[in-house]
Design a protein around this motif. Structure first.
Motif, PDB file in Angstrom:
ATOM      1  N   GLU A 207      59.069  66.260   7.581  1.00 12.36           N
ATOM      2  CA  GLU A 207      59.764  67.233   6.742  1.00 12.36           C
ATOM      3  C   GLU A 207      58.781  68.029   5.885  1.00 12.36           C
ATOM      4  O   GLU A 207      58.970  69.239   5.675  1.00 12.36           O
ATOM      5  N   ARG A 208      57.751  67.394   5.391  1.00  8.89           N
ATOM      6  CA  ARG A 208      56.755  68.103   4.584  1.00  8.89           C
ATOM      7  C   ARG A 208      56.060  69.176   5.430  1.00  8.89           C
ATOM      8  O   ARG A 208      55.767  70.272   4.949  1.00  8.89           O
ATOM      9  N   ARG A 209      55.809  68.845   6.684  1.00  4.08           N
ATOM     10  CA  ARG A 209      55.162  69.800   7.580  1.00  4.08           C
ATOM     11  C   ARG A 209      56.050  70.999   7.839  1.00  4.08           C
ATOM     12  O   ARG A 209      55.568  72.137   7.956  1.00  4.08           O
ATOM     13  N   LEU A 210      57.380  70.761   7.910  1.00 10.01           N
ATOM     14  CA  LEU A 210      58.338  71.838   8.171  1.00 10.01           C
ATOM     15  C   LEU A 210      58.887  72.450   6.889  1.00 10.01           C
ATOM     16  O   LEU A 210      59.775  73.312   6.968  1.00 10.01           O
ATOM     17  N   ASP A 211      58.414  72.008   5.734  1.00 11.80           N
ATOM     18  CA  ASP A 211      58.888  72.491   4.435  1.00 11.80           C
ATOM     19  C   ASP A 211      60.390  72.227   4.279  1.00 11.80           C
ATOM     20  O   ASP A 211      61.156  73.088   3.846  1.00 11.80           O
ATOM     21  N   LEU A 212      60.796  71.005   4.632  1.00  8.43           N
ATOM     22  CA  LEU A 212      62.194  70.579   4.528  1.00  8.43           C
ATOM     23  C   LEU A 212      62.281  69.373   3.613  1.00  8.43           C
ATOM     24  O   LEU A 212      61.273  68.759   3.247  1.00  8.43           O
ATOM     25  N   ALA A 213      63.500  69.017   3.244  1.00  9.93           N
ATOM     26  CA  ALA A 213      63.746  67.867   2.374  1.00  9.93           C
ATOM     27  C   ALA A 213      65.133  67.314   2.647  1.00  9.93           C
ATOM     28  O   ALA A 213      66.002  67.994   3.219  1.00  9.93           O
ATOM     29  N   THR A 214      65.346  66.065   2.241  1.00  6.99           N
ATOM     30  CA  THR A 214      66.639  65.389   2.374  1.00  6.99           C
ATOM     31  C   THR A 214      67.181  65.091   0.988  1.00  6.99           C
ATOM     32  O   THR A 214      66.457  64.587   0.127  1.00  6.99           O
ATOM     33  N   LEU A 215      68.463  65.390   0.788  1.00  7.50           N
ATOM     34  CA  LEU A 215      69.108  65.182  -0.513  1.00  7.50           C
ATOM     35  C   LEU A 215      70.232  64.166  -0.331  1.00  7.50           C
ATOM     36  O   LEU A 215      71.072  64.321   0.559  1.00  7.50           O
ATOM     37  N   ARG A 216      70.246  63.134  -1.165  1.00 10.77           N
ATOM     38  CA  ARG A 216      71.261  62.086  -1.084  1.00 10.77           C
ATOM     39  C   ARG A 216      71.928  61.909  -2.435  1.00 10.77           C
ATOM     40  O   ARG A 216      71.242  61.750  -3.458  1.00 10.77           O
ATOM     41  N   LEU A 217      73.256  61.925  -2.434  1.00  8.75           N
ATOM     42  CA  LEU A 217      74.043  61.690  -3.640  1.00  8.75           C
ATOM     43  C   LEU A 217      74.547  60.248  -3.600  1.00  8.75           C
ATOM     44  O   LEU A 217      75.276  59.870  -2.673  1.00  8.75           O
ATOM     45  N   HIS A 218      74.151  59.443  -4.568  1.00 13.00           N
ATOM     46  CA  HIS A 218      74.504  58.028  -4.584  1.00 13.00           C
ATOM     47  C   HIS A 218      75.839  57.827  -5.293  1.00 13.00           C
ATOM     48  O   HIS A 218      76.043  58.324  -6.406  1.00 13.00           O
ATOM     49  N   THR A 219      76.715  57.074  -4.645  1.00 11.81           N
ATOM     50  CA  THR A 219      77.992  56.672  -5.231  1.00 11.81           C
ATOM     51  C   THR A 219      78.112  55.157  -5.097  1.00 11.81           C
ATOM     52  O   THR A 219      77.160  54.479  -4.713  1.00 11.81           O
ATOM     53  N   VAL A 220      79.271  54.622  -5.440  1.00  6.50           N
ATOM     54  CA  VAL A 220      79.496  53.195  -5.265  1.00  6.50           C
ATOM     55  C   VAL A 220      79.490  52.865  -3.777  1.00  6.50           C
ATOM     56  O   VAL A 220      79.669  53.740  -2.923  1.00  6.50           O
ATOM     57  N   THR A 221      79.275  51.583  -3.459  1.00  7.04           N
ATOM     58  CA  THR A 221      79.209  51.153  -2.066  1.00  7.04           C
ATOM     59  C   THR A 221      80.539  51.396  -1.369  1.00  7.04           C
ATOM     60  O   THR A 221      81.606  51.101  -1.905  1.00  7.04           O
ATOM     61  N   GLY A 222      80.462  51.928  -0.159  1.00 12.59           N
ATOM     62  CA  GLY A 222      81.663  52.216   0.598  1.00 12.59           C
ATOM     63  C   GLY A 222      81.332  52.864   1.919  1.00 12.59           C
ATOM     64  O   GLY A 222      80.159  53.053   2.273  1.00 12.59           O
ATOM     65  N   PRO A 223      82.335  53.240   2.690  1.00  8.25           N
ATOM     66  CA  PRO A 223      82.097  53.820   4.014  1.00  8.25           C
ATOM     67  C   PRO A 223      81.589  55.253   3.977  1.00  8.25           C
ATOM     68  O   PRO A 223      81.099  55.754   4.986  1.00  8.25           O
ATOM     69  N   VAL A 224      81.699  55.932   2.842  1.00 10.26           N
ATOM     70  CA  VAL A 224      81.308  57.333   2.736  1.00 10.26           C
ATOM     71  C   VAL A 224      79.861  57.414   2.255  1.00 10.26           C
ATOM     72  O   VAL A 224      79.508  56.807   1.226  1.00 10.26           O
ATOM     73  N   SER A 225      79.052  58.166   2.990  1.00  6.73           N
ATOM     74  CA  SER A 225      77.652  58.390   2.628  1.00  6.73           C
ATOM     75  C   SER A 225      77.461  59.887   2.390  1.00  6.73           C
ATOM     76  O   SER A 225      77.616  60.704   3.311  1.00  6.73           O
TER      77      SER A 225
ATOM     78  N   ALA B   8      66.008  72.793  -6.140  1.00  3.87           N
ATOM     79  CA  ALA B   8      66.906  73.449  -7.098  1.00  3.87           C
ATOM     80  C   ALA B   8      68.258  72.742  -7.161  1.00  3.87           C
ATOM     81  O   ALA B   8      68.833  72.567  -8.246  1.00  3.87           O
ATOM     82  N   LEU B   9      68.765  72.335  -5.999  1.00  2.00           N
ATOM     83  CA  LEU B   9      70.026  71.602  -5.981  1.00  2.00           C
ATOM     84  C   LEU B   9      69.891  70.262  -6.702  1.00  2.00           C
ATOM     85  O   LEU B   9      70.809  69.835  -7.412  1.00  2.00           O
ATOM     86  N   PHE B  10      68.786  69.601  -6.532  1.00  2.00           N
ATOM     87  CA  PHE B  10      68.545  68.324  -7.204  1.00  2.00           C
ATOM     88  C   PHE B  10      68.617  68.490  -8.723  1.00  2.00           C
ATOM     89  O   PHE B  10      69.291  67.714  -9.421  1.00  2.00           O
ATOM     90  N   GLU B  11      67.938  69.499  -9.253  1.00  2.00           N
ATOM     91  CA  GLU B  11      67.941  69.728 -10.699  1.00  2.00           C
ATOM     92  C   GLU B  11      69.331  70.102 -11.195  1.00  2.00           C
ATOM     93  O   GLU B  11      69.794  69.602 -12.237  1.00  2.00           O
TER      94      GLU B  11
ATOM     95  N   ARG C 107      81.466  61.131 -11.359  1.00  2.00           N
ATOM     96  CA  ARG C 107      81.349  59.734 -10.939  1.00  2.00           C
ATOM     97  C   ARG C 107      80.169  59.504  -9.999  1.00  2.00           C
ATOM     98  O   ARG C 107      80.073  58.443  -9.387  1.00  2.00           O
ATOM     99  N   MET C 108      79.294  60.477  -9.884  1.00  2.00           N
ATOM    100  CA  MET C 108      78.075  60.290  -9.099  1.00  2.00           C
ATOM    101  C   MET C 108      77.123  59.365  -9.858  1.00  2.00           C
ATOM    102  O   MET C 108      76.881  59.540 -11.046  1.00  2.00           O
ATOM    103  N   GLN C 109      76.558  58.377  -9.155  1.00  2.00           N
ATOM    104  CA  GLN C 109      75.678  57.407  -9.791  1.00  2.00           C
ATOM    105  C   GLN C 109      74.270  57.958  -9.987  1.00  2.00           C
ATOM    106  O   GLN C 109      73.670  57.767 -11.047  1.00  2.00           O
ATOM    107  N   SER C 110      73.744  58.637  -8.983  1.00  2.00           N
ATOM    108  CA  SER C 110      72.413  59.230  -9.070  1.00  2.00           C
ATOM    109  C   SER C 110      72.231  60.184  -7.908  1.00  2.00           C
ATOM    110  O   SER C 110      73.072  60.237  -6.994  1.00  2.00           O
ATOM    111  N   VAL C 111      71.146  60.922  -7.923  1.00  2.00           N
ATOM    112  CA  VAL C 111      70.812  61.851  -6.846  1.00  2.00           C
ATOM    113  C   VAL C 111      69.333  61.669  -6.527  1.00  2.00           C
ATOM    114  O   VAL C 111      68.511  61.469  -7.435  1.00  2.00           O
TER     115      VAL C 111
END
Length: 636
Positions: free
Chosen positions: A535-553, A566-569, A523-527
Motif C-alpha cells: 500500500e505504501r508503494r501504491l500510496d494507499l491506506a486501509t481505514l478501520r472503524l472499531h466497534t464492539v465485537t460482532g459479525p459486522v466489520s 483526512a478521514l481518520f482525523e 458509539r465508535m470505539q476507535s479508528v
C-alpha cells in the motif's frame, strides 16, 4: 372462537421485592432432561423389559427367555435388568427408583424455592443455588437488550423465558421461566427503568387495587369474599392461590381468558366454578397465546412493520451459500455409491444431514418474522412453534451492515445484521440469530429497518443508502478509490468508498458479496489507519472503524492515502463530539411528560415536614431508606 390476544396481568414484578419464578420452572429447565434420560434408558432396555413381562404373564415362554439369556444374564454390565430379576432384587430396585424420583422432585422444589429475583431502580438481581449460592446483578444502564423466548413445551404451560443482555462476557441474566404475560410486563418495566424514567407502572395495578378496595368496603367486616381471595391477592397468599388453582396470576388474578371473571361470578353466587369449565377456559387461553401475533399490532403503526413472505424465505435459503455445499455433498455421495466406495456414506451423509437441518432451522426461524419500532426500542420477533422476540433499546446499536449474496442480486434481496454489546461473533446459534434483524428483504425493507435502528439520522442517510446498495464511484457523495487500487481489489475497487452524514459513517464495498456498513460515530470505539508495504508503494491506506465485537466489520479496504488520513482525523474528532452529546441511552428521561429525572440530574428533593411534626431520628431515617427485605413471592 378466540381472537388470539395475549392476556393482561396486574402483578407488578418491578416493585423492588423478591419474587420467585413460575412453579413449573424446574420441570422446564431440568425435568425435561431427566425425562429424556429416563426415556433413553427405557428405549435401550425395552426388549429385555418386554421379555420379563412375557415371562411373568406368559410362563410358557420362560424356557426360551432363560435359554436366550442363560450365558450372560448374570453380567450386570450387559443386562442389569436381568441381573436384578435373577437375583430377586426387583423390590429393592423399585424402592431405589422411587427414592431417586423423590430426591429429584425435592431437588427441583428446592431449586425453585431458592431461585428468586427482584428489580430495583438500579439493577436486576438474581439469587440461586442450593449448596453453592450465587447472587448476580445486572445494572440497568448496562442493559443492551431484552429477549423473551417461548419454546414449544414452555408455551403449553403458558410460560416464557426472559433473558436480559448486558454488556460484558457471560453477563446475561436469565429468568426461566415466568408466566407469558408477566414476562412481557416485566420487560416493559425493566426497559422503562433503564430508559431513565422512574415513575411506577400504574397500568392494571390501580384498577385492581381500586376494585379490591371497593369489594372490601362492600363486604362484611372480617369476611373475605371468594373473588378477593382469588383475584385481588398479589402477595405471597395470592400467588399461592394462583399456584393451587393451576391457572396462574395472568389467568386467575387478572381474569384473562374469562377465568378470573368466571370465578368472581361464581364467588358472588356462592358456588365454585366447575373443573371442566376452568379446564376449558385454560385451554382457550393457551390457544389464544398460540394464535396471538408475536408482535402486538398496537405497539407500532402497521407501516413500520416489515413482514417476510414464505416464498422469499424458502427461495433465499435455497439460493444461499449453504446450498452450494449441499450440492457438493450430494455429488460426492452419489459418486462414492456408484463407484462402490461405501465408506462415503459414513463420512458425508451425516454432514449432509446436518447441513440440511441447518437450512431447515433457518427457514423455521424466519417464519412469522417481523420487526417494528416501539417506544422502548426496536422489537424483533420470529418463530412458528417455538417463538422468540427481542427488544433493542435506543442507543445500543453499534454497527449495521446490509449484505447481498451474488445469487440474491437478480431478486434484489438483502440481509441486515448488527453489532450489539454482549453478542459475540463466535457465540451460540441463538445469540448469532439475535444479530440478524432482517434475514432477507428488499431495498425498501432495508430502508425501513435502517430507519428503525438509526432514527435520528434516517432522513440524512437515506440518500447515501440508495447509492451505497448498488452504486459505485462518487455516486451519492462517496469517496473515490483510485484506479491503482485494482492491484489489490481487482473486482470491487470501483465500489469501495466512504461517506458521512449526521454522525453516521457509511462504508461501501464488495463485489461478489455487496456490503453497506453504517457506524454511529457516537458509539465508535476507535479508528485505525494502517499502511502496508505494498500500500505504501501504491500510496494507499486501509481505514478501520472499531466497534464492539460482532459479525459486522467496519473496514475501508483501500483508499487514497491523503484522503484516508483526512478521514481518520475527521472521524476521530467528530466521534468525540458525538459521544459527548449523545443521550439516546437515556431515551425515557428526556421524553415529553416523563416524570423521571434526566441524565445528570441531582437527587429529588426530600418532602418538607409538616408544621408541628417532630423530626425523624437518624435510626428512623435509616430504616426508611433501607430496602424492604420481604419474603419472596412466586409468580405464575
Amino acid at each position: 372462537m378466540s381472537t388470539g390476544t395475549r392476556p393482561q396481568t396486574a402483578v407488578n414484578l418491578a416493585d423492588g421485592e423478591w419474587h420467585r419464578l413460575h412453579p413449573a420452572s424446574p420441570l422446564l429447565r431440568g425435568g425435561l432432561l431427566f425425562l429424556a434420560v429416563l426415556g433413553f434408558v427405557i428405549a435401550n432396555l425395552r426388549e429385555r423389559v418386554i421379555d420379563i413381562f412375557l415371562t411373568i404373564f406368559a410362563p410358557a415362554s420362560s424356557d426360551r427367555v432363560d435359554a436366550e439369556y442363560d450365558d450372560w444374564q448374570q453380567e450386570w454390565a450387559n443386562d442389569p435388568v436381568g441381573g436384578i430379576v435373577s437375583n430377586g432384587l426387583v423390590g429393592w430396585a423399585l424402592l431405589a427408583l422411587a427414592a431417586i424420583i423423590v430426591v429429584v422432585v425435592i431437588g427441583f422444589w428446592l431449586s425453585w424455592r431458592m431461585h428468586t429475583f427482584r428489580v430495583t431502580g438500579e439493577a436486576v438481581e438474581v439469587r440461586s443455588g442450593i449448596l453453592f449460592r450465587s447472587h448476580r446483578s445486572a445494572r440497568l444502564d448496562r442493559i443492551q437488550g431484552i429477549n423473551v423466548n417461548r419454546p414449544l413445551f414452555a408455551r403449553l404451560f403458558g410460560t416464557a423465558k426472559l433473558e436480559i443482555s448486558v454488556a460484558g462476557q457471560s453477563a446475561n441474566v436469565q429468568l426461566a421461566y415466568l408466566g407469558s404475560s408477566l414476562a412481557d410486563a416485566l420487560r416493559a418495566d425493566v426497559l422503562r427503568l433503564a430508559s431513565g424514567a422512574r415513575a411506577e407502572r400504574t397500568q392494571g395495578t390501580a384498577a385492581a387495587a381500586g376494585a379490591a378496595e371497593g369489594r372490601a368496603d362492600a363486604a362484611a367486616p372480617g369476611v373475605a369474599t371468594e373473588p378477593d381471595a382469588r383475584g385481588a391477592g398479589t402477595g405471597s397468599d395470592g400467588a399461592a392461590g394462583a399456584e393451587s388453582g393451576g391457572v396462574g396470576a395472568a389467568g386467575a388474578g387478572a381474569g384473562a381468558g374469562g377465568v378470573g371473571a368466571g370465578d368472581a361470578a361464581a364467588g358472588a353466587a356462592g358456588t365454585r366454578t366447575p373443573v371442566t369449565a376452568r379446564a376449558g377456559a385454560l385451554v382457550t387461553q393457551r390457544v389464544d397465546e398460540f394464535l396471538a401475533p408475536e408482535l402486538d399490532p398496537d405497539l407500532a403503526p402497521p407501516e413500520s412493520v416489515v413482514h417476510l413472505p414464505l416464498g422469499r424465505v424458502i427461495g433465499s435459503t435455497l439460493l444461499g451459500g449453504s446450498m452450494i455445499w449441499v450440492v457438493i455433498l450430494i455429488a460426492i455421495i452419489v459418486i462414492g455409491v456408484t463407484s462402490g466406495q461405501m465408506w462415503v456414506l459414513f463420512s458425508f451423509v451425516p454432514a449432509a444431514i446436518g447441513l440440511v437441518s441447518y437450512m431447515w432451522s433457518r427457514i423455521t426461524k424466519s417464519l412469522r418474522y417481523s420487526i417494528a419500532g416501539t417506544a422502548d426500542g426496536v422489537r424483533i420477533g420470529y418463530g412458528l412453534l417455538s417463538t422468540a422476540n427481542q427488544t433493542i433499546p435506543p442507543g445500543r446499536v453499534h454497527a449495521v451492515e446490509a449484505t447481498q449474496w451474488v445469487f440474491w442480486r437478480p431478486f434484489g434481496w438483502w440481509s441486515v445484521r448488527i453489532n450489539v454489546a454482549g453478542q459475540s461473533v463466535s457465540a451460540s446459534g441463538e445469540s448469532t440469530q439475535r444479530t440478524i434483524v432482517l434475514p432477507v428483504g428488499t431495498a425498501a425493507d432495508v430502508h425501513r429497518v435502517l430507519a428503525l435502528l438509526l432514527p435520528d439520522a434516517a432522513a440524512d442517510v437515506e440518500a447515501l443508502v440508495d447509492a451505497g446498495l448498488v452504486g459505485q464511484g462518487d455516486a451519492g457523495g462517496f469517496s473515490v478509490t483510485p484506479k491503482r487500487a485494482a492491484w489489490l481489489r481487482p473486482f470491487s475497487w470501483k465500489r469501495i468508498g466512504l461517506a458521512e452524514a449526521s454522525g453516521v459513517a457509511v462504508i461501501r464495498r464488495g463485489a461478489l458479496i455487496r456490503s453497506l456498513t453504517l457506524v454511529p460515530l457516537a458509539r465508535m470505539q476507535s479508528v485505525a489507519l494502517s499502511v502496508g508495504p505494498i500500500e505504501r508503494r501504491l500510496d494507499l491506506a486501509t481505514l478501520r472503524l472499531h466497534t464492539v465485537t460482532g459479525p459486522v466489520s467496519a473496514l475501508l479496504p483501500v483508499a487514497h492515502r491523503p484522503d484516508a488520513t483526512a478521514l481518520f482525523e475527521r472521524l476521530a474528532h467528530e466521534a468525540i463530539e458525538r459521544a459527548a452529546s449523545d443521550t439516546s441511552h437515556h431515551w425515557g428521561a428526556s421524553a415529553p411528560g416523563s416524570p423521571g429525572p434526566g441524565p445528570g440530574a441531582g437527587p429529588e428533593p426530600e418532602p418538607e415536614p409538616e408544621p408541628g411534626a417532630e423530626p425523624a431520628s437518624p435510626a428512623d431515617q435509616a430504616q426508611a431508606a433501607a430496602p424492604e427485605e420481604s419474603a419472596p413471592r412466586h409468580v405464575d
